[in-house]
Design a protein around this motif. Structure first.
Motif, short mmCIF file in Angstrom:
data_model
loop_
_atom_site.label_atom_id
_atom_site.label_comp_id
_atom_site.label_asym_id
_atom_site.label_seq_id
_atom_site.Cartn_x
_atom_site.Cartn_y
_atom_site.Cartn_z
N ARG A 90 0.84 -1.20 0.00
CA ARG A 90 0.00 0.00 0.00
C ARG A 90 0.87 1.26 0.00
O ARG A 90 0.61 2.21 -0.71
CB ARG A 90 -0.93 -0.01 1.22
N THR A 140 1.16 4.08 -2.80
CA THR A 140 0.90 5.46 -2.41
C THR A 140 1.95 6.38 -2.99
O THR A 140 1.64 7.41 -3.60
CB THR A 140 0.87 5.58 -0.87
N ALA A 161 -5.91 11.21 -0.53
CA ALA A 161 -6.43 10.05 -1.26
C ALA A 161 -7.89 10.26 -1.63
O ALA A 161 -8.30 9.98 -2.77
CB ALA A 161 -6.24 8.78 -0.45
N ILE A 162 -8.68 10.76 -0.69
CA ILE A 162 -10.10 11.02 -0.98
C ILE A 162 -10.22 12.13 -2.03
O ILE A 162 -11.03 12.04 -2.95
CB ILE A 162 -10.85 11.36 0.32
N ILE A 209 -9.52 10.61 -5.37
CA ILE A 209 -10.69 9.87 -5.86
C ILE A 209 -11.70 10.83 -6.47
O ILE A 209 -12.20 10.61 -7.58
CB ILE A 209 -11.34 9.05 -4.72
N ILE A 217 -9.14 5.43 -10.05
CA ILE A 217 -10.06 5.62 -8.93
C ILE A 217 -9.85 4.51 -7.89
O ILE A 217 -9.75 4.77 -6.69
CB ILE A 217 -11.52 5.66 -9.40
N TYR A 218 -9.76 3.27 -8.36
CA TYR A 218 -9.52 2.16 -7.43
C TYR A 218 -8.16 2.31 -6.76
O TYR A 218 -8.01 2.06 -5.56
CB TYR A 218 -9.61 0.81 -8.16
N TRP A 219 -7.15 2.69 -7.53
CA TRP A 219 -5.81 2.87 -6.99
C TRP A 219 -5.83 3.91 -5.86
O TRP A 219 -5.26 3.69 -4.80
CB TRP A 219 -4.88 3.30 -8.11
N TRP A 243 -8.37 4.70 -4.04
CA TRP A 243 -9.10 4.10 -2.92
C TRP A 243 -8.20 3.12 -2.17
O TRP A 243 -8.21 3.06 -0.94
CB TRP A 243 -10.34 3.38 -3.43
N VAL A 276 -5.92 4.75 0.45
CA VAL A 276 -6.51 5.37 1.64
C VAL A 276 -6.12 4.52 2.84
O VAL A 276 -6.35 3.31 2.85
CB VAL A 276 -8.06 5.46 1.54
N LYS A 313 -6.16 2.44 6.00
CA LYS A 313 -7.26 1.68 6.59
C LYS A 313 -7.30 1.92 8.10
O LYS A 313 -6.26 2.08 8.75
CB LYS A 313 -7.10 0.18 6.31
#
Length: 121
Positions: A5, A9, A68-69, A72, A110-112, A114, A117, A119
């Motif tokens: 991740r 990032t 990250a948001i 997106i 978009i998935y990348w 997400w 982000v 956790k």
């Protein structure tokens, strides 16, 4: 999984910052992507600023969730422009085939975003 991740990032941060810098260095490359109803230079440089800011935000853990948001949301915002490009007589990316390939890539981005982000623990 956290190492993966983190790698994704930083890769996304580099991608965004690089794209933002390219908007400044090579604004003509983006001219055909910007709809005629938007001011060309202002839109191009604003997009550069947003991409560089979001990319920089991904680098730091304190701003990473918001960046990250934001990424997106930016990718979702770009989606209609990419869809429009598919149906143009002369797509901005060169051909209808390239425009068709680029459209699903937007969903990958978009998935990348997400995926990176952080956790909740």
């Amino acid at each position: 999984m956290e190492k993966l991740r983190l790698i994704f990032t930083y890769l996304f941060a580099i991608l965004l910052i690089g794209a933002g810098i390219n908007h400044v260095i090579n604004p003509a490359a983006y001219a055909s992507l910007i709809p005629a109803w938007l001011p060309l230079n202002a839109t191009n440089y604003f997009t550069a600023l947003v991409e560089i800011t979001l990319g920089g935000g991904l680098v730091f853990t304190g701003t990473r969730p918001w960046a990250a948001i934001g990424t997106i949301l930016l990718m979702i915002f770009f989606l209609p422009f990419h869809l429009y490009d598919v149906f143009r007589e002369h797509p901005a990316v060169g051909s209808t085939l390239l425009a068709l390939i680029r459209l699903p890539l937007q969903f990958v981005l978009i998935y990348w975003a997400w995926f990176v982000v952080p956790k909740a623990r």
